[in-house]
Design an enzyme around this catalytic site. Structure first.
Site, PDB file in Angstrom:
ATOM      1  N   GLU A   2       5.621  22.507  63.474  1.00  0.00           N
ATOM      2  CA  GLU A   2       5.351  23.832  63.450  1.00  0.00           C
ATOM      3  C   GLU A   2       6.279  24.735  64.385  1.00  0.00           C
ATOM      4  OE1 GLU A   2       3.889  25.368  60.930  1.00  0.00           O
ATOM      5  OE2 GLU A   2       2.519  23.702  60.046  1.00  0.00           O
ATOM      6  N   CYS A  36       4.333  33.243  66.860  1.00  0.00           N
ATOM      7  CA  CYS A  36       5.487  32.508  66.105  1.00  0.00           C
ATOM      8  C   CYS A  36       5.676  33.203  64.812  1.00  0.00           C
ATOM      9  CB  CYS A  36       5.127  31.269  66.014  1.00  0.00           C
ATOM     10  SG  CYS A  36       3.489  31.080  65.094  1.00  0.00           S
TER      11      CYS A  36
HETATM   12  P1  NAD Z   1       7.387  24.307  73.827  1.00  0.00           P
HETATM   13  O1  NAD Z   1       8.336  23.724  72.633  1.00  0.00           O
HETATM   14  O2  NAD Z   1       7.846  24.551  75.086  1.00  0.00           O
HETATM   15  O3  NAD Z   1       5.888  23.398  73.920  1.00  0.00           O
HETATM   16  C1  NAD Z   1       5.348  22.900  73.133  1.00  0.00           C
HETATM   17  C2  NAD Z   1       4.344  21.669  73.383  1.00  0.00           C
HETATM   18  O4  NAD Z   1       5.489  20.656  73.568  1.00  0.00           O
HETATM   19  C3  NAD Z   1       3.888  21.833  74.918  1.00  0.00           C
HETATM   20  O5  NAD Z   1       2.511  21.109  74.866  1.00  0.00           O
HETATM   21  C4  NAD Z   1       4.828  21.037  75.723  1.00  0.00           C
HETATM   22  O6  NAD Z   1       4.285  20.094  76.934  1.00  0.00           O
HETATM   23  C5  NAD Z   1       5.205  19.893  74.816  1.00  0.00           C
HETATM   24  N1  NAD Z   1       6.374  18.975  75.049  1.00  0.00           N
HETATM   25  C6  NAD Z   1       7.521  19.464  75.739  1.00  0.00           C
HETATM   26  N2  NAD Z   1       8.387  18.819  75.691  1.00  0.00           N
HETATM   27  C7  NAD Z   1       8.265  17.796  74.885  1.00  0.00           C
HETATM   28  C8  NAD Z   1       8.558  16.582  74.727  1.00  0.00           C
HETATM   29  N3  NAD Z   1       9.914  16.027  75.096  1.00  0.00           N
HETATM   30  N4  NAD Z   1       7.881  15.524  73.699  1.00  0.00           N
HETATM   31  C9  NAD Z   1       6.609  15.835  73.566  1.00  0.00           C
HETATM   32  N5  NAD Z   1       6.044  17.100  73.556  1.00  0.00           N
HETATM   33  C10 NAD Z   1       6.997  18.149  74.567  1.00  0.00           C
HETATM   34  O7  NAD Z   1       6.887  25.448  73.101  1.00  0.00           O
HETATM   35  P2  NAD Z   1       5.720  26.624  73.792  1.00  0.00           P
HETATM   36  O8  NAD Z   1       6.730  27.405  74.717  1.00  0.00           O
HETATM   37  O9  NAD Z   1       4.573  26.025  74.310  1.00  0.00           O
HETATM   38  O10 NAD Z   1       5.397  27.438  72.895  1.00  0.00           O
HETATM   39  C11 NAD Z   1       6.303  28.467  72.111  1.00  0.00           C
HETATM   40  C12 NAD Z   1       6.915  28.271  70.742  1.00  0.00           C
HETATM   41  O11 NAD Z   1       5.961  27.719  69.908  1.00  0.00           O
HETATM   42  C13 NAD Z   1       7.677  29.318  70.163  1.00  0.00           C
HETATM   43  O12 NAD Z   1       8.862  28.951  69.819  1.00  0.00           O
HETATM   44  C14 NAD Z   1       6.829  29.607  68.969  1.00  0.00           C
HETATM   45  O13 NAD Z   1       7.345  30.276  67.932  1.00  0.00           O
HETATM   46  C15 NAD Z   1       6.232  28.269  68.572  1.00  0.00           C
HETATM   47  N6  NAD Z   1       4.976  28.437  67.927  1.00  0.00           N
HETATM   48  C16 NAD Z   1       5.005  28.046  66.631  1.00  0.00           C
HETATM   49  C17 NAD Z   1       3.644  28.086  65.853  1.00  0.00           C
HETATM   50  C18 NAD Z   1       3.888  27.944  64.502  1.00  0.00           C
HETATM   51  O14 NAD Z   1       2.699  27.565  64.113  1.00  0.00           O
HETATM   52  N7  NAD Z   1       4.824  27.517  63.638  1.00  0.00           N
HETATM   53  C19 NAD Z   1       2.472  28.606  66.493  1.00  0.00           C
HETATM   54  C20 NAD Z   1       2.527  29.110  68.107  1.00  0.00           C
HETATM   55  C21 NAD Z   1       3.952  28.905  68.519  1.00  0.00           C
END
Ligand code: NAD
Length: 507
Positions: free
Chosen positions: A243, A277
């Site tokens: 997502e 998002c």
């Molecule tokens: P992010 O990608 O920085 O982090 C998301 C999660 O992934 C965190 O828990 C982080 O610790 C983890 N993570 C980071 N590196 C990783 C790795 N190498 N392997 C596994 N996990 C890892 O995103 P964010 O800043 O927390 O959230 C914002 C983003 O999320 C925006 O792009 C937003 O659009 C998106 N988002 C999407 C939805 C949806 O349903 N499509 C909903 C909410 C947010």
């Protein structure tokens, strides 16, 4: 919340969750390393034997009880969400109530969607009873973001649990307290086994979860991190749901309700300080109503203020690094001929960003092409709705969209390349539990919510049961030649006329 320090080691190290409005420490959490994550998954594997042995009704009862606990302790959870990620209490409450609605829907509908169902065996296999049912996968790893720290991961957690899986949840490093609160309250209603556990930490903890032998990863976050998640999961062929982010557009047709469209654009773009998002980031408006729409948006956006006080409608930018992204987008738009009718470059402060509405921005500016994740909107005038759809679809993302039109709403919504769309309202698809949630393209794949969301956390099991013998037994070496002949005759009768052109169109 903000994080002070990314530790190099794992295991006993801790990290602080910080209030993004003040910088104060909210709480301290362990950085779980690969060993601890594997141990959590091993416990979840054992707990899966207990949880999957319950009936759908028994699991539903526990999930409803959890919803009850969350509801009764709503102010407390609102405070944790507010402290860690900064949104106003009322917005935290909205997000949590919607999440409770999803828990309730998943609990209520899992049996109907996933339970055994007879299907037609077809003419050739008429002596069989055919059944399909959806079995839980086992242990699901959920990796969540911080922007909707309850609602977003719950779209995976509640549905995975209702389907009979146990869950190991890795909340964002910016909202570990929210994740821990959810697991603690779940343990109150399911004390027998660790059915929902939390592991805390940074990216490496998430990666460790991908490599810990879970049966599926449900990831929500940025597209870039999604590629890391897929890479880590590929070593063990662990399936993933991604997502990802978006660059959602709102389209305003010439016959739209202008006041309602403007209200939706401002709330869709600015609520949660634009850190949504499926938030509105771009707006395409029919030229006949452009001036009236812009005037309405300007008036409404000027009434929105970012701050830490109770009167402020939006809170701080949760991740300090995002401030640079927002500033870069606004500055690029302005440097390339855009104008700010509300806010502007000065609106980007040290913790807060005030609402900013940009017009005349070139379509190849980063403010139009990349996810901004701030309380900003770009508004463009278009000659017709075909052009609005063309520009809307000129993105590698494909998450949600909004259409305001009295006569053509559904038609336009269908033409937009996205996983979801709202017509004459904004973001409403996310609040309908029976609708699937997810995107296409760079916004990811797989679906949470609704029947599709339940099925994501299961494996379809097909069972064909022979009820009686018939002369035409095909699956045996002792099949007589007459059976093959009968088969050929039957095939001719059933399918032989397919594809034949009507007599008069033959040449
Ligand atoms: P992010 O990608 O920085 O982090 C998301 C999660 O992934 C965190 O828990 C982080 O610790 C983890 N993570 C980071 N590196 C990783 C790795 N190498 N392997 C596994 N996990 C890892 O995103 P964010 O800043 O927390 O959230 C914002 C983003 O999320 C925006 O792009 C937003 O659009 C998106 N988002 C999407 C939805 C949806 O349903 N499509 C909903 C909410 C947010």
């Amino acid at each position: 919340m903000t994080v002070t320090d990314v530790p190099e080691t794992s295991g006993t190290t801790t990290f602080d969750s910080l209030n993004p409005a003040t910088g104060e420490v909210v709480s301290t959490h362990p950085v779980h390393g690969p060993d601890e994550v594997r141990a959590a998954v091993a416990r979840a594997r054992e707990a899966a034997a207990f949880w999957s042995s319950l009936s759908f009704a028994q699991r539903a009862e526990r999930l409803r009880a959890w919803g009850g606990v969350i509801t009764r302790r709503l102010p407390q959870l609102c405070e944790v969400v507010h402290a860690e990620m900064g949104k106003p209490h009322a917005d935290a409450q909205l997000e949590i109530v919607l999440a409770i609605d999803h828990i309730t829907w998943a609990a209520k509908n899992a049996a109907k969607v996933l339970g055994p169902r007879r299907v037609s065996p077809g003419l050739l296999m008429a002596n069989h009873a055919a059944t399909v049912e959806y079995a839980p996968l086992g242990v699901v790893g959920v990796i969540g973001p911080w922007n909707y720290p309850v609602f977003t991961p719950m779209g995976s957690i509640a549905y995975a649990l209702a389907a009979g899986n146990t869950v190991v949840f890795k909340p964002s490093e910016h909202s570990p307290g929210v994740g821990t609160w959810l697991a603690d309250t779940f343990a109150q209603v399911v004390p027998e086994a660790p059915v929902l556990q939390v592991v805390t930490g940074f990216g490496p903890t998430g990666e460790a979860l991908c490599r810990a032998g879970v049966d599926k990863i449900a990831f929500t976050g940025s597209a870039k991190t999604g590629t890391h998640v897929m890479r880590a999961c590929s070593d063990t062929l662990t399936p993933v749901i991604i997502e990802g982010g978006g660059k959602d557009a709102l389209l305003v047709d010439a016959d739209a309700d202008i006041a309602a469209a403007a209200d939706a654009a401002v709330w869709g773009g600015m609520s949660n300080a634009g850190q949504t998002c499926i938030g509105v980031e771009r707006v395409y408006v029919h030229e006949r109503v452009y001036d009236a729409f812009l005037a309405e948006v300007t008036k409404r956006a000027q009434a929105v203020r970012a701050g830490a006080d109770r009167g402020a409608k939006i809170g701080p930018i949760t991740m300090p690094s995002q401030l640079d992204v927002i500033r870069r987008h606004v500055e690029d738009a302005l440097a390339r001929g855009g104008r700010a009718v509300v806010g502007g470059a000065d609106a980007v402060g040290e913790r807060f960003v005030q609402p900013t509405v940009l017009v005349d921005v070139p379509e190849d500016s980063v403010a139009v092409t990349e996810e901004t994740f701030g309380p900003t909107l770009t508004i463009a005038k278009v000659p017709d709705m075909d052009e609005a759809v063309r520009r809307t679809n000129a993105t590698s993302y494909g998450l949600g969209a909004t259409v305001f039109s009295r006569s053509r709403g559904l038609e336009l919504a269908r033409r937009i390349r996205s996983g979801m769309a709202s017509v004459n309202s904004v973001i409403s698809f996310a609040a309908v539990p029976s609708l699937p949630f997810g995107g296409i393209g760079q916004s990811g794949f797989g679906r949470i919510h609704g029947p599709d969301g339940l099925k994501e956390f299961t494996a379809a099991k097909a069972i064909a049961r022979k009820r009686f013998s018939i002369p035409l037994n095909l699956t045996t070496f002792s099949r007589p030649a007459a059976a093959d002949k009968a088969m050929a005759t039957l095939a001719t009768l059933l399918y032989g006329s397919g594809g034949k052109l009507p007599r008069r169109s033959r040449r």
